[in-house]
Design a protein around this motif. Sequence first.
Motif, PDB file in Angstrom:
ATOM      1  N   ALA A 334     -85.449   8.596   2.375  1.00 37.24           N
ATOM      2  CA  ALA A 334     -84.020   8.555   2.013  1.00 37.24           C
ATOM      3  C   ALA A 334     -83.697   7.245   1.290  1.00 37.24           C
ATOM      4  N   VAL A 335     -84.271   6.123   1.789  1.00 35.11           N
ATOM      5  CA  VAL A 335     -84.003   4.829   1.152  1.00 35.11           C
ATOM      6  C   VAL A 335     -84.562   4.843  -0.281  1.00 35.11           C
ATOM      7  N   SER A 336     -85.814   5.338  -0.442  1.00 36.24           N
ATOM      8  CA  SER A 336     -86.410   5.389  -1.792  1.00 36.24           C
ATOM      9  C   SER A 336     -85.575   6.275  -2.710  1.00 36.24           C
ATOM     10  N   LEU A 337     -85.068   7.384  -2.151  1.00 33.77           N
ATOM     11  CA  LEU A 337     -84.264   8.312  -2.958  1.00 33.77           C
ATOM     12  C   LEU A 337     -83.002   7.615  -3.473  1.00 33.77           C
ATOM     13  N   VAL A 338     -82.328   6.894  -2.568  1.00 32.70           N
ATOM     14  CA  VAL A 338     -81.082   6.220  -2.967  1.00 32.70           C
ATOM     15  C   VAL A 338     -81.395   5.166  -4.033  1.00 32.70           C
ATOM     16  N   ILE A 339     -82.461   4.372  -3.797  1.00 33.05           N
ATOM     17  CA  ILE A 339     -82.807   3.338  -4.784  1.00 33.05           C
ATOM     18  C   ILE A 339     -83.188   4.002  -6.119  1.00 33.05           C
ATOM     19  N   GLY A 340     -83.987   5.070  -6.029  1.00 33.38           N
ATOM     20  CA  GLY A 340     -84.426   5.782  -7.241  1.00 33.38           C
ATOM     21  C   GLY A 340     -83.224   6.314  -8.017  1.00 33.38           C
ATOM     22  N   LEU A 341     -82.270   6.949  -7.294  1.00 34.98           N
ATOM     23  CA  LEU A 341     -81.098   7.507  -7.974  1.00 34.98           C
ATOM     24  C   LEU A 341     -80.269   6.400  -8.615  1.00 34.98           C
ATOM     25  N   ALA A 342     -80.157   5.261  -7.897  1.00 40.69           N
ATOM     26  CA  ALA A 342     -79.382   4.141  -8.449  1.00 40.69           C
ATOM     27  C   ALA A 342     -80.055   3.659  -9.745  1.00 40.69           C
ATOM     28  N   LEU A 343     -81.395   3.577  -9.736  1.00 40.56           N
ATOM     29  CA  LEU A 343     -82.110   3.116 -10.939  1.00 40.56           C
ATOM     30  C   LEU A 343     -81.941   4.102 -12.096  1.00 40.56           C
ATOM     31  N   VAL A 344     -82.026   5.397 -11.770  1.00 40.62           N
ATOM     32  CA  VAL A 344     -81.842   6.410 -12.826  1.00 40.62           C
ATOM     33  C   VAL A 344     -80.423   6.301 -13.396  1.00 40.62           C
ATOM     34  N   GLY A 345     -79.436   6.118 -12.502  1.00 41.29           N
ATOM     35  CA  GLY A 345     -78.046   5.964 -12.943  1.00 41.29           C
ATOM     36  C   GLY A 345     -77.912   4.764 -13.874  1.00 41.29           C
ATOM     37  N   TYR A 346     -78.551   3.651 -13.491  1.00 40.60           N
ATOM     38  CA  TYR A 346     -78.486   2.427 -14.296  1.00 40.60           C
ATOM     39  C   TYR A 346     -79.132   2.660 -15.670  1.00 40.60           C
ATOM     40  N   MET A 347     -80.296   3.358 -15.651  1.00 42.65           N
ATOM     41  CA  MET A 347     -81.001   3.653 -16.895  1.00 42.65           C
ATOM     42  C   MET A 347     -80.127   4.507 -17.825  1.00 42.65           C
ATOM     43  N   LEU A 348     -79.483   5.527 -17.227  1.00 44.04           N
ATOM     44  CA  LEU A 348     -78.624   6.407 -18.036  1.00 44.04           C
ATOM     45  C   LEU A 348     -77.462   5.625 -18.637  1.00 44.04           C
ATOM     46  N   LYS A 349     -76.933   4.668 -17.821  1.00 48.11           N
ATOM     47  CA  LYS A 349     -75.811   3.849 -18.304  1.00 48.11           C
ATOM     48  C   LYS A 349     -76.261   3.048 -19.530  1.00 48.11           C
ATOM     49  N   LEU A 350     -77.459   2.435 -19.423  1.00 46.70           N
ATOM     50  CA  LEU A 350     -77.975   1.643 -20.542  1.00 46.70           C
ATOM     51  C   LEU A 350     -78.189   2.516 -21.774  1.00 46.70           C
ATOM     52  N   TRP A 351     -78.731   3.714 -21.528  1.00 44.89           N
ATOM     53  CA  TRP A 351     -79.034   4.640 -22.620  1.00 44.89           C
ATOM     54  C   TRP A 351     -77.740   5.070 -23.335  1.00 44.89           C
ATOM     55  N   LEU A 352     -76.719   5.404 -22.527  1.00 51.06           N
ATOM     56  CA  LEU A 352     -75.450   5.827 -23.124  1.00 51.06           C
ATOM     57  C   LEU A 352     -74.829   4.695 -23.926  1.00 51.06           C
ATOM     58  N   LYS A 353     -74.955   3.458 -23.370  1.00 49.98           N
ATOM     59  CA  LYS A 353     -74.387   2.294 -24.049  1.00 49.98           C
ATOM     60  C   LYS A 353     -75.097   2.096 -25.395  1.00 49.98           C
ATOM     61  N   ALA A 354     -76.450   2.204 -25.364  1.00 50.72           N
ATOM     62  CA  ALA A 354     -77.228   2.025 -26.604  1.00 50.72           C
ATOM     63  C   ALA A 354     -76.853   3.098 -27.622  1.00 50.72           C
ATOM     64  N   ASN A 355     -76.632   4.340 -27.129  1.00 54.13           N
ATOM     65  CA  ASN A 355     -76.247   5.437 -28.030  1.00 54.13           C
ATOM     66  C   ASN A 355     -74.896   5.173 -28.685  1.00 54.13           C
ATOM     67  N   ARG A 356     -73.947   4.666 -27.843  1.00 53.74           N
ATOM     68  CA  ARG A 356     -72.600   4.395 -28.377  1.00 53.74           C
ATOM     69  C   ARG A 356     -72.655   3.316 -29.443  1.00 53.74           C
ATOM     70  N   GLU A 357     -73.488   2.272 -29.166  1.00 51.90           N
ATOM     71  CA  GLU A 357     -73.593   1.168 -30.133  1.00 51.90           C
ATOM     72  C   GLU A 357     -74.250   1.616 -31.430  1.00 51.90           C
ATOM     73  N   GLY A 358     -75.160   2.606 -31.294  1.00 53.14           N
ATOM     74  CA  GLY A 358     -75.877   3.113 -32.468  1.00 53.14           C
ATOM     75  C   GLY A 358     -75.031   4.004 -33.350  1.00 53.14           C
ATOM     76  N   GLU A 359     -73.878   4.536 -32.779  1.00 54.32           N
ATOM     77  CA  GLU A 359     -73.074   5.508 -33.546  1.00 54.32           C
ATOM     78  C   GLU A 359     -72.273   4.833 -34.662  1.00 54.32           C
TER      79      GLU A 359
END
Length: 359
Positions: A334-359
């Motif tokens: 459960a702890v790994s899952l929460v950390i993993g999901l938080a990391l995926v969320g952070y990665m998606l945030k960075l990706w969306l930010k990079a996409n917005r800047e690229g537009e």
Amino acid sequence: MNPAALIPTPGAIQVPWGWFEFLLLLTFILHLLLMNALVGGAVICTVKTLRGQGGSAAVHDHALRLPTLLALTVNLGVAPLLFVQVLYGSFIYSSSILIAWWWLAVIGIIIAAYYGLYVYDFRFQRLGNGGRLFLILGPTLLLLFTAFIYVNNMTLAATPDRWFAYFKAPDGTLLNLGEPTLAPRYLHFMVAALAIGGLAQALVWERKRCKGAADEAQAAEHVASGLRWFFRATLAQLAIGAWFLFSLPRYLYMNFLGKEQLDTLLLGVGLVLTLASLHFARKGRVWPTVWTAVATVAVMAGLRDLLRQAYLRPYFTPGDLQVAAQYSPLVLFAVSLVIGLALVGYMLKLWLKANREGE
Ligand code: HEM
């Protein structure tokens, strides 16, 4: 010979089975939704290309997403595979061995489909309709075949009395072709994939429309076409679902028709949700269609699980599994899952930010 003699003795589980059942259902629903968007999207691309519309913006958008969807489908397939092995290992391991060649071939088939989808995506702009058809047809057929192997394995795992077929084909090339529910069950899954593939298209273009990222009229056309795929496939599903239900042995389908309260209630809720999703799709309301369709998939996944338990009841119930009461692996998970999901969320945030800047 009694089929029970063929079933290996299950080992102990760490925590009560309900934990694993919950995680199995949760991850399987996610796998199913992604698989539906993937297979449905691939079939829609193929059909549209056959109709000479292979270069449309909607098809191009599917083409861009299909490789990612395949990667996510595989990733979200691993989790339910682990949980189903924990709870139903004696059955799923046995059936996987009986169909060993097909089961192992899935790895190569998925890699080939993945590669094909990437080529389709990368070459999309440079190809004509014929070239696009050539490139999408192969991966689509491979994905449809993968699903067929899964349905073979899942039905075989639930019916140990069919395992005797091994003695006629002991080389691991068995498929469960004599199973009466095989065709309707497969069609039930694949037609659902068409519906969700269409709905995914409607959702993508609805979001583009809201954000002003696409021409209003073009977006509206792709939303309407996606909803049409959803509506027609779901309408067909009413007949295919009924065929699937009545292809089950009577003692099983009666569970859903009044014998078991929970089974009957869930089937009723599933039908009401289906009718609601049809209504919303007809009215062109994308988000209510999405919520009712996702809820329908969740309810149907629950029904599928109850069906598996009913199939296996003469031999096994997960509640009988010995519990070793070791909670620490579950806590660590459960702890790994929460950390993993938080990391995926952070990665998606960075990706969306990079996409917005690229537009
Ligand atoms: C990418 C192509 C795939 C397709 C088209 C696909 C399709 C399907 C279908 C149709 C089912 C339902 C079968 C039935 O109940 O009769 C299913 C179940 C399942 N799939 Fe996938 N699948 C794919 C990939 C994977 C992969 C790579 C994994 C694992 C690594 C996986 C794990 C599972 C599991 C564990 C179940 C059954 C869960 C349960 O019984 O509760 N799938 N899949």
